[in-house]
Enzyme design. Structure first.
Site, PDB file in Angstrom:
ATOM      1  N   SER A 154       0.840  -1.191   0.000  1.00 52.79           N
ATOM      2  CA  SER A 154       0.000   0.000   0.000  1.00 52.79           C
ATOM      3  C   SER A 154       0.879   1.246   0.000  1.00 52.79           C
ATOM      4  O   SER A 154       1.759   1.362  -0.842  1.00 52.79           O
ATOM      5  CB  SER A 154      -0.967  -0.041   1.186  1.00 52.79           C
ATOM      6  N   LYS A 170       4.496   1.880  -2.198  1.00 54.84           N
ATOM      7  CA  LYS A 170       5.100   3.035  -2.853  1.00 54.84           C
ATOM      8  C   LYS A 170       6.488   3.285  -2.274  1.00 54.84           C
ATOM      9  O   LYS A 170       7.447   3.542  -3.004  1.00 54.84           O
ATOM     10  CB  LYS A 170       4.241   4.275  -2.642  1.00 54.84           C
ATOM     11  N   TRP A 190      -9.359   1.613  -6.151  1.00 50.83           N
ATOM     12  CA  TRP A 190      -8.530   2.748  -5.746  1.00 50.83           C
ATOM     13  C   TRP A 190      -7.054   2.507  -6.062  1.00 50.83           C
ATOM     14  O   TRP A 190      -6.307   3.447  -6.316  1.00 50.83           O
ATOM     15  CB  TRP A 190      -8.722   2.993  -4.247  1.00 50.83           C
ATOM     16  N   HIS A 197      -6.765  -6.664   0.949  1.00 52.63           N
ATOM     17  CA  HIS A 197      -5.683  -5.709   0.718  1.00 52.63           C
ATOM     18  C   HIS A 197      -4.479  -6.093   1.569  1.00 52.63           C
ATOM     19  O   HIS A 197      -4.589  -6.304   2.777  1.00 52.63           O
ATOM     20  CB  HIS A 197      -6.165  -4.307   1.071  1.00 52.63           C
TER      21      HIS A 197
END
Length: 384
Positions: free
Chosen positions: A207, A211, A301, A337
Site C-alpha cells: 500500500s 510506494k 482505488w 488488501h
C-alpha cells in the site's frame, strides 16, 4: 570511491533542472529510452546516465531532494540483534534503529529482506529460506501517518532538523533517504558484525509502504530486489493514465504529505500531460536490478489497470537491455488488501530464490494480469 558513488555524487551535485515542463501536452507515456538531449539509450552505460536524469526529474517535480551523505557522517553499531545508525549533518544527529531477525536455516552472511514500515509478505515465504528480515521504521525519519493525528507537519520532521532547507520535500524522498542510511550502516559494520551480505538486500512493502518500497529500490542501487505490493496510484501506476478516471488515486487525489505540493500546482488536471516523466520511469529506475510488482484488482482505488500499462512500459527498458527476466508483475484479485494469496506465492518465491539466494529460477514469464491482458490497447499509451 566506486562507480556507484561517483555517479550518485554527479547526480546530486547537479542542479535539479533536468527537464523543463513539456512545451506541448503528451498523452502517451514519455520514452524512458531517450535522454534529455535526444540521444537514444543503446547500452547499460547509457541507461545509467538516463536513470540519473529520470531520478533528477522525479526529485525536482515529484518528491523533493534525496540528499547524499558523506560516509564519515554515518556511525553504526549492533546492540544484540538491533542495528543502530547515527547520521550527523549540520551539527544535528538522527538515530535509526531496526532489529534484524535471523533465519534458523543456512549460514551467514545472510540475504536480507527489509520491510518498509513492516514486511507484509507472508512469513512462510521466509521461514525455510536463509533470509534475514528487518523492518524499517520510517517514522524515525518522517513520522507522517494517514491514520494518526499526532504526527508532525511538513518541515517539522526529524529529517528536517538535518536539512531545514528541504522543508518542501515529500515524505517519499525522506523515507528513501532513511533506508539508504540503514544500508550505509550495514556496509560500515560489515558481514562479520551484522551477518548480512549487503550484495543481497531486498526491500518490500504494501500500500503506501509499497510506494515507499518502490522509491527506496529505485533510488538506491544497493537494493538488488524490490517487491512493491499493491502500491496504488503514486507508485507503479501512471499519473497520465489515471487522469480524469473515477475512484482511483490520481495526481489530484493523492496524499500530498507524500509529494511536493508544487507537483499538484504544476500538473493538476490536464496539466499532467505536461509532466516530463511518469511513474513507468520510476519503476524503470530499478533496472538493471530486479523488480516484482504485486497488484490486487478487487480494490479499484489501487489503479491496477493503470499499473498494468505503466509496468508494460517500464519492462521495455529491461527488454531493451536483454535482461527482461529481472522484471515481472502479478495482478490478481480474490484476496484482501495486503493479504498475499497462496496463488501468488510462486511468483514471489521465484524472485526471492533467484535474486536474493542465487538459485536457478525461471522468472522470464511472470507477467500475470488476467483482467487486463489482451483487453487494453497498450499501443495507445506506449509508442516506443
Amino acid at each position: 570511491m566506486n562507480r556507484r558513488h561517483i555517479l550518485t555524487m554527479i547526480a546530486l551535485c547537479a542542479a535539479l533542472s533536468a527537464s523543463a515542463q513539456l512545451a506541448e501536452p503528451q498523452r502517451d507515456l514519455p520514452n524512458p529510452l531517450v535522454m534529455n538531449n535526444g540521444q537514444a539509450v543503446k547500452s547499460l552505460d547509457d541507461w545509467r546516465t538516463r536513470r540519473l536524469e529520470i531520478g533528477r526529474m522525479i526529485q525536482q517535480y515529484g518528491i523533493g531532494e534525496k540528499p547524499d551523505v558523506a560516509r564519515e557522517a554515518v556511525k553504526a553499531r549492533m546492540d544484540g540483534d538491533t542495528l543502530t545508525v547515527d547520521v550527523t549533518v549540520g551539527g544535528q544527529t538522527l538515530t535509526l534503529k531496526s532489529s534484524i531477525h535471523y533465519p534458523s536455516v543456512g549460514d551467514p552472511p545472510y540475504a536480507l529482506m527489509i520491510g518498509t514500515s513492516m514486511l507484509s509478505l507472508p512469513k512462510p515465504l521466509f521461514e525455510q529460506r536463509p533470509i534475514a528480515v528487518m523492518n524499517y521504521h520510517e517514522a524515525q525519519v518522517n513520522d507522517y501517518s494517514q491514520w494518526r493525528r499526532d504526527h508532525h507537519e511538513r518541515g517539522q520532521h526529524p529529517f528536517d532538523r538535518l536539512y531545514p532547507h528541504l522543508k518542501d520535500n515529500g515524505a517519499y524522498s525522506e523515507w528513501a533517504w532513511g533506508l539508504s542510511r540503514l544500508i550505509d550502516g550495514l556496509e560500515l559494520l560489515g558481514p562479520e558484525v551484522t551477518k548480512i551480505d549487503v550484495k543481497r538486500i531486498g526491500v518490500s512493502g504494501c500500500s503506501y509502504a509499497g510506494k515507499m518500497a518502490l522509491f527506496c529500490g529505485a533510488f538506491d542501487e544497493r537494493v538488488c530486489l524490490t517487491i512493491a505490493q499493491e502500491p496504488g496510484g503514486g507508485g507503479a501506476a501512471s499519473w497520465r493514465y489515471n487522469c480524469g478516471r473515477d475512484s482511483v488515486e490520481n495526481l489530484d487525489r493523492t496524499d500530498y504529505h507524500w509529494f511536493k505540493e508544487s507537483m499538484r500546482e504544476m500538473f493538476h488536471g490536464d496539466s499532467v500531460y505536461l509532466m516530463p516523466y511518469d511513474h513507468h520511469e520510476l519503476a524503470a529506475m530499478v533496472c538493471p536490478r530486479a523488480l516484482l510488482v504485486l497488484g490486487n484488482t478487487d480494490f479499484k482505488w489501487l489503479a491496477d489497470e493503470s499499473a498494468y500499462v505503466s509496468l508494460n512500459a517500464a519492462r521495455r527498458v529491461w527488454q531493451h537491455l536483454g535482461i527482461a527476466d529481472r522484471m515481472g508483475y502479478s495482478i490478481v484479485g480474490g484476496h484482501g488488501h495486503c493479504q498475499l494469496p497462496e496463488s501468488q506465492y510462486p511468483e514471489v518465491e521465484a524472485f526471492i530464490d533467484k535474486f536474493l539466494l542465487g538459485k536457478p529460477s525461471d522468472t522470464n514469464d511472470i507477467q500475470i494480469a488476467p483482467d487486463f491482458k489482451g483487453k487494453i490497447n497498450l499501443s495507445e499509451w506506449i509508442k516506443y
